[in-house]
Design an enzyme around this catalytic site. Structure first.
Site, short mmCIF file in Angstrom:
data_model
loop_
_atom_site.label_atom_id
_atom_site.label_comp_id
_atom_site.label_asym_id
_atom_site.label_seq_id
_atom_site.Cartn_x
_atom_site.Cartn_y
_atom_site.Cartn_z
CG ASN A 74 -1.85 1.15 1.01
OD1 ASN A 74 -1.80 2.07 0.46
ND2 ASN A 74 -2.77 1.30 2.13
CG HIS A 80 -2.88 8.38 -6.23
ND1 HIS A 80 -3.83 7.05 -6.91
CD2 HIS A 80 -3.13 8.38 -4.89
CE1 HIS A 80 -4.65 6.95 -5.68
NE2 HIS A 80 -4.04 7.58 -4.58
CD GLU A 98 -1.93 -0.46 -6.68
OE1 GLU A 98 -1.65 -0.95 -7.89
OE2 GLU A 98 -2.39 0.60 -6.53
CG HIS A 100 -5.18 1.46 -2.73
ND1 HIS A 100 -4.17 2.44 -2.40
CD2 HIS A 100 -4.77 0.89 -3.98
CE1 HIS A 100 -3.49 2.51 -3.65
NE2 HIS A 100 -3.65 1.58 -4.56
NE ARG A 107 -10.89 8.53 -0.57
CZ ARG A 107 -9.64 8.37 0.05
NH1 ARG A 107 -8.91 7.33 -0.01
NH2 ARG A 107 -9.59 9.67 0.74
NE ARG A 111 -7.90 10.43 -2.22
CZ ARG A 111 -6.90 10.72 -1.29
NH1 ARG A 111 -5.63 10.19 -1.20
NH2 ARG A 111 -7.14 11.92 -0.75
#
Ligand code: DQA
Length: 148
Positions: A74, A80, A98, A100, A107, A111
């Site tokens: 993370n 980004h 990966e 999140h 969002r 992002r």
């Protein structure tokens, strides 16, 4: 598989008090404890780290890639922005899942795109702290995502 690295980027040290409506109430230590217990049952050592510095993540990914040990990553906001982390994954051939906590696609627009996803073997987003558990399950029990 002998070891799995769980690498956390900037501001994730604030979990527990950071925007709990978005990220929940669990701390990084809570997540580490839960994942370590699951990994131990499978005789896997978990190396759980956090840094607010991009270069630390680059070095840790390179080390894991060189060792042939998979990574749950993370990278926080660096997801980004960071070409350096993308290059570290590609350059060391690190096996990265990966994750999140939040659903980045639901969002703010900035992002929605992760620079890292194209270098990752898989991506898990939006399940809160359980995103980490799902990534660990994938590495432990899904052979096609578990081996470099
Ligand atoms: C995050 C999402 C990122 O956009 C943000 O910058 C974070 C946390 C997540 O886990 O939901 O720091 O990676």
């Amino acid at each position: 598989m002998k070891a799995i690295h769980v690498l956390n980027g900037p501001n994730l040290n604030l979990l527990g008090t950071r925007e709990p409506d978005v990220y929940g109430h669990e701390t990084l230590a809570d997540i580490e404890a839960r994942l370590s217990a699951v990994a131990a049952l499978q005789n896997v050592t978990l190396h759980f780290r956090q840094s607010n510095h991009e270069g630390d993540l680059v070095t840790w990914i390179q080390d894991a890639g060189r060792a042939g040990e998979p990574v749950i990553l993370n990278a926080g906001a660096y997801s980004h922005t960071s070409i350096a982390i993308f290059d570290a994954i590609k350059g060391s051939n690190a096996h990265v899942i990966e994750v999140h906590l939040s659903n980045i696609h639901a969002r703010e627009h900035f992002r929605h795109h992760s620079r890292l996803s194209a270098a990752a073997r898989g991506v898990i987003v939006g399940f809160g702290s359980r995103s980490y558990d799902l990534a660990l399950q994938a590495l432990l029990f899904a052979p096609t995502t578990g081996e470099s």
